[in-house]
Write an enzyme that holds these catalytic residues in place. Structure first.
Site, PDB file in Angstrom:
ATOM      1  N   ASP A 289     -13.311  -9.190  -2.496  1.00 51.44           N
ATOM      2  CA  ASP A 289     -12.337  -9.799  -3.388  1.00 51.44           C
ATOM      3  C   ASP A 289     -12.993 -10.792  -4.335  1.00 51.44           C
ATOM      4  OD1 ASP A 289     -10.045 -10.840  -4.532  1.00 51.44           O
ATOM      5  OD2 ASP A 289      -9.514 -12.051  -2.781  1.00 51.44           O
TER       6      ASP A 289
ATOM      7  N   ASP B  11     -10.217  -9.341 -10.993  1.00 49.21           N
ATOM      8  CA  ASP B  11      -9.932  -9.492  -9.563  1.00 49.21           C
ATOM      9  C   ASP B  11      -9.899  -8.151  -8.851  1.00 49.21           C
ATOM     10  OD1 ASP B  11      -9.149 -10.307  -7.074  1.00 49.21           O
ATOM     11  OD2 ASP B  11      -7.208 -11.110  -7.683  1.00 49.21           O
TER      12      ASP B  11
END
Length: 277
Positions: free
Chosen positions: A28, A162
């Site tokens: 992430d 992201d």
């Protein structure tokens, strides 16, 4: 490292401890923690969750998260995993890169490379955008066009790249307008489109550091089968997150499936190039 594709997220396997215990984590770029649920690189601190307030992990295809954002995003002062890799000279270059496979039937969901990138997985050359704030991988968007007309961020706006977000998110009012422009309709808190309409829907183009990055309708819609019925879901959702320079957009997996991404900590920049099919 091979990455496995779940329903709408990508994860890969890490091991912790001696003897090793294996965990499937979501890599992430939108966070800096390393955490796993339970009852690497030496001296790597991590968080263990022993209780969750809801059933997120019970229904997830992964066991935790490996955060790859900048250290300031780590609230407890722990060193993020990639910073430890750099400090311990475990990577040739202070960069990492993502290829996210668009084919849900491929057993390999993608590829994450620490210390380099694979030019065989994209076409043309990488184009770079400077990081504007070193916590998230935050960059500037020049504008967002719908069908060739500027519809959002006419004077520029901030965006976070992201890998941990499945969709493309933006301010609620903008996303509501976006759904209208692409012909999406709301059903049980989810925006759907008629699959047959994708041939006439507009391209959505994000201009970043002067370079246009178009998404065709097939790229910004997600296809599911429900009782032998094909459903198409909009790849946009709302997320009201503010920065000192205004509201964020989030360029999640819907964008990153179309564009190979390189995260360069040495030069504080993000590179994009069209991903191979």
């Amino acid at each position: 490292m091979e990455v496995e594709m779940g329903t709408i997220e990508y994860s890969g396997e890490i091991s912790i401890g001696t003897p090793p215990q294996y965990f499937k984590v979501l890599f992430d770029t939108g966070s800096s923690d390393l955490w796993v649920n339970g009852s690497t690189i030496s001296n790597q601190q991590f968080l263990e969750t022993v209780f969750e307030t809801d059933d997120i992990l019970l229904n997830a295809t992964f066991d935790g998260i490996a955060g790859l954002a900048y250290p300031p995003l780590e609230p407890d002062g722990m060193t993020p995993i990639f910073d430890n890799m750099i400090a311990q000279n475990l990577v040739e270059l202070p960069i990492f890169s993502f290829y996210l496979n668009r084919n849900p039937n491929d057993p390999v969901g993608g590829e994450l490379i620490f210390g380099g990138y694979d030019p065989c997985l994209f076409t043309g050359n990488l184009s770079w955008a400077p990081v504007t704030q070193k916590d998230y991988w935050q960059i500037q968007i020049d504008n967002i066009q719908v069908g060739g007309t500027i519809a959002f961020c006419a004077e520029g706006c901030q965006a976070v790249v992201d890998t941990g977000s499945s969709l493309i998110s933006g301010p609620p009012d903008d996303i509501k307008q976006m759904q209208n422009l692409i012909g999406a309709h709301l059903n049980n808190d989810t925006y759907f489109i008629e699959c047959s309409n994708r041939s006439v829907m507009p391209d959505i183009t994000f201009t970043i550091n002067g370079i246009p990055y178009p998404l065709i309708p097939e790229a910004y819609t997600l296809v599911f089968n429900d009782n032998e019925t094909q459903l198409c879901m909009s790849g946009f959702d709302s997320f009201d997150m503010n920065s000192p320079n205004g509201s964020f957009w989030i360029l999640g997996d819907v964008f990153l499936r179309a564009y190979y991404s390189v995260f360069d900590r040495g030069n504080d920049r993000v590179g994009f190039a069209p991903a191979v099919p």
